[in-house]
Enzyme design. Structure first.
Site, PDB file in Angstrom:
ATOM      1  N   ASN A  84      71.170  78.760   9.736  1.00 21.98           N
ATOM      2  CA  ASN A  84      71.837  77.249   9.961  1.00 21.98           C
ATOM      3  C   ASN A  84      73.165  77.433   8.737  1.00 21.98           C
ATOM      4  O   ASN A  84      72.690  76.991   7.672  1.00 21.98           O
ATOM      5  CB  ASN A  84      71.073  76.203   9.776  1.00 21.98           C
ATOM      6  CG  ASN A  84      71.781  74.845  10.147  1.00 21.98           C
ATOM      7  OD1 ASN A  84      72.792  75.134  10.264  1.00 21.98           O
ATOM      8  ND2 ASN A  84      71.236  73.745  10.124  1.00 21.98           N
ATOM      9  N   LYS A  86      75.563  75.560   8.692  1.00 20.43           N
ATOM     10  CA  LYS A  86      76.032  74.327   8.251  1.00 20.43           C
ATOM     11  C   LYS A  86      77.518  74.303   8.379  1.00 20.43           C
ATOM     12  O   LYS A  86      78.331  75.001   9.324  1.00 20.43           O
ATOM     13  CB  LYS A  86      75.192  73.747   7.207  1.00 20.43           C
ATOM     14  CG  LYS A  86      73.810  73.701   7.244  1.00 20.43           C
ATOM     15  CD  LYS A  86      73.029  72.903   6.123  1.00 20.43           C
ATOM     16  CE  LYS A  86      71.422  72.954   6.197  1.00 20.43           C
ATOM     17  NZ  LYS A  86      71.036  72.256   5.452  1.00 20.43           N
ATOM     18  N   HIS A 168      68.222  67.939  13.542  1.00 22.52           N
ATOM     19  CA  HIS A 168      68.656  68.272  12.407  1.00 22.52           C
ATOM     20  C   HIS A 168      68.428  66.930  11.494  1.00 22.52           C
ATOM     21  O   HIS A 168      69.141  66.072  12.074  1.00 22.52           O
ATOM     22  CB  HIS A 168      69.698  69.235  12.139  1.00 22.52           C
ATOM     23  CG  HIS A 168      69.368  69.847  10.920  1.00 22.52           C
ATOM     24  ND1 HIS A 168      69.937  69.029   9.510  1.00 22.52           N
ATOM     25  CD2 HIS A 168      69.107  70.938  10.340  1.00 22.52           C
ATOM     26  CE1 HIS A 168      69.674  69.765   8.518  1.00 22.52           C
ATOM     27  NE2 HIS A 168      69.274  71.076   8.842  1.00 22.52           N
ATOM     28  N   GLU A 170      70.128  66.382   8.967  1.00 22.88           N
ATOM     29  CA  GLU A 170      71.326  65.925   8.507  1.00 22.88           C
ATOM     30  C   GLU A 170      72.250  65.038   9.678  1.00 22.88           C
ATOM     31  O   GLU A 170      72.985  64.031   9.458  1.00 22.88           O
ATOM     32  CB  GLU A 170      72.150  66.933   8.115  1.00 22.88           C
ATOM     33  CG  GLU A 170      71.856  67.534   6.708  1.00 22.88           C
ATOM     34  CD  GLU A 170      71.838  69.049   6.622  1.00 22.88           C
ATOM     35  OE1 GLU A 170      72.726  69.739   7.254  1.00 22.88           O
ATOM     36  OE2 GLU A 170      71.030  69.601   5.668  1.00 22.88           O
ATOM     37  N   GLU A 238      60.936  70.697   9.254  1.00 23.46           N
ATOM     38  CA  GLU A 238      61.795  70.952   8.343  1.00 23.46           C
ATOM     39  C   GLU A 238      61.709  69.285   7.427  1.00 23.46           C
ATOM     40  O   GLU A 238      62.077  68.456   7.945  1.00 23.46           O
ATOM     41  CB  GLU A 238      63.275  71.022   8.460  1.00 23.46           C
ATOM     42  CG  GLU A 238      63.581  72.133   9.377  1.00 23.46           C
ATOM     43  CD  GLU A 238      65.167  72.492   9.238  1.00 23.46           C
ATOM     44  OE1 GLU A 238      65.239  73.714   8.386  1.00 23.46           O
ATOM     45  OE2 GLU A 238      65.816  71.560   9.492  1.00 23.46           O
ATOM     46  N   GLY A 244      67.722  71.946   1.409  1.00 20.52           N
ATOM     47  CA  GLY A 244      68.966  71.805   0.406  1.00 20.52           C
ATOM     48  C   GLY A 244      68.590  71.532  -1.090  1.00 20.52           C
ATOM     49  O   GLY A 244      69.215  71.266  -1.638  1.00 20.52           O
ATOM     50  N   SER A 284      64.473  74.977   1.958  1.00 21.58           N
ATOM     51  CA  SER A 284      64.458  75.744   0.849  1.00 21.58           C
ATOM     52  C   SER A 284      63.741  77.228   0.936  1.00 21.58           C
ATOM     53  O   SER A 284      63.131  77.427   0.027  1.00 21.58           O
ATOM     54  CB  SER A 284      64.119  75.094  -0.361  1.00 21.58           C
ATOM     55  OG  SER A 284      64.787  74.054  -0.606  1.00 21.58           O
TER      56      SER A 284
HETATM   57  P1  PGA Z   1      68.135  74.775   3.269  1.00 22.45           P
HETATM   58  O1  PGA Z   1      68.426  74.063   4.797  1.00 22.45           O
HETATM   59  O2  PGA Z   1      67.323  76.277   3.678  1.00 22.45           O
HETATM   60  O3  PGA Z   1      69.404  75.065   2.646  1.00 22.45           O
HETATM   61  O4  PGA Z   1      66.974  73.920   2.476  1.00 22.45           O
HETATM   62  C1  PGA Z   1      67.378  74.365   5.902  1.00 22.45           C
HETATM   63  C2  PGA Z   1      68.086  73.741   7.106  1.00 22.45           C
HETATM   64  O5  PGA Z   1      68.567  72.633   6.857  1.00 22.45           O
HETATM   65  O6  PGA Z   1      68.012  74.022   8.015  1.00 22.45           O
END
Ligand code: PGA
Length: 328
Positions: A84, A86, A168, A170, A238, A244, A284
């Site tokens: 992803n 983003k 997701h 976010e 997640e 993140g 992460s």
């Molecule tokens: P990250 O994000 O690996 O940077 O923690 C994962 C995601 O949001 O799918």
């Protein structure tokens, strides 16, 4: 040495005397069920033939017999890794990333998908190897039209997307999408032939309040209430606190929720869907932790954010399917 296979509808548990690593796996899997997420009560009254408790007993038995328990993947789906990207990248950085991915050596038995920002999908589609499929990071809830700033499922298909990410964290927590809207968006995408990476996961305060399972089940139910079928759905667990932040869930923490998700599917959808649906972990994940996570029997792959922006590291996460094969 030969291994004995005991099959159930959703899992195959082999009891053999093969690799010492699996003694640790079996006993840590037993320990992890007591890791404080308040799910044991619901597990014991499930009455399911392949409930976790029965599996724990088999693991304990395997160790108690002086034998080593070897537990294969609980799911039957192919390993799956999504990147992803983003809201990151420029034409130049994406061109470099695509070059790295095109030259990476990737194992055969893993489905790989990347999700570039909308504006670069066309660039990626025309330069990336067909070995890797393309996902969008969002799509509109219905047919396109007068919806300023939105992108329709039909347009995504038109430029070669096969997948879309919905739910997701976010989009849930920064943009404010709720579970019902996410469920409806997923349903529309699926009816139009776009596959869905369906994300769920709890916030830190929800975990600390002992609500991890309640939150995940509520989010799962909204998908289940809307989707016409689970054939083209991959579930991404997640935990928001791991996204993140560099704070990856431990393999036991992730496994604990993954097995609960599979049991939820078994109880509320069907045993077949529970066994066939890929449940991937995100938050992460990087080249240093993916192999240990991949060894967990209910982790069927990953959704990767930051580390998917580096071609060689993303390739090594995809190739952690080899840890899965050894574990099986
Ligand atoms: P990250 O994000 O690996 O940077 O923690 C994962 C995601 O949001 O799918």
């Amino acid at each position: 040495m030969a291994a004995m296979a005991i099959s159930s509808s959703s899992a195959t548990v082999r009891i053999g005397c093969k690799k010492s690593a699996f003694v640790t796996n079996a006993s840590s899997s037993v320990r992890s069920e007591f890791a404080g997420l308040r799910r044991m009560d619901s597990m014991f009254d499930m009455g399911s033939s392949h409930c976790l408790f029965a599996q724990m007993q088999r693991n304990v038995q395997a160790v108690g017999n002086g034998c080593r328990g070897v537990v294969t993947m609980a799911g039957t789906g192919k390993f799956f890794v999504g990147g992803n990207w983003k809201c990151n990248g420029t034409k130049d950085s994406i061109s470099k990333l695509v070059t790295e991915l095109n030259s990476a050596k990737l194992e055969d038995d893993v489905d790989i998908v990347v999700a570039p920002p909308f504006v670069y999908i066309d660039q990626v589609k025309s330069s990336l190897t067909d070995r890797i499929e393309i996902s969008a990071q969002n799509a509109w809830v219905g047919k396109g039209g007068a919806f300023t700033g939105e992108i329709s499922v039909e347009q995504l298909k038109d430029i070669g997307c096969k997948w879309v990410i919905h739910g997701h964290s976010e989009r849930r927590h920064v943009i404010g999408e709720d579970s019902q809207f996410i469920g409806k968006k997923s349903a529309y995408a699926l009816t139009q032939g776009l596959k869905v990476i369906a994300c769920i996961g709890e916030k830190l305060e929800e975990r600390e309040a002992g609500k991890t399972f309640d939150v995940c089940y509520e989010q799962l139910k909204a998908f289940a209430d809307n989707v016409p079928s689970w054939d083209d759905v991959v579930i991404a667990y997640e935990p928001v606190w791991a996204i993140g932040t560099g704070k990856v869930a431990s393999p036991q923490q992730a496994q604990e929720v993954h097995v609960a998700v599979r049991e939820w599917l078994s109880k509320n959808v069907s045993a077949e869907v529970a066994s066939q649906t890929r449940i991937i972990y995100g938050g992460s994940v990087n080249g240093g932790n993916s192999a240990e996570l991949a060894k967990q029997e209910d982790i069927d792959g990953f959704l990767v954010g930051g580390a998917s922006l580096k071609g060689p590291e993303f390739a090594s996460i995809c190739n952690s399917v080899t840890a899965k094969k050894v574990a099986a």
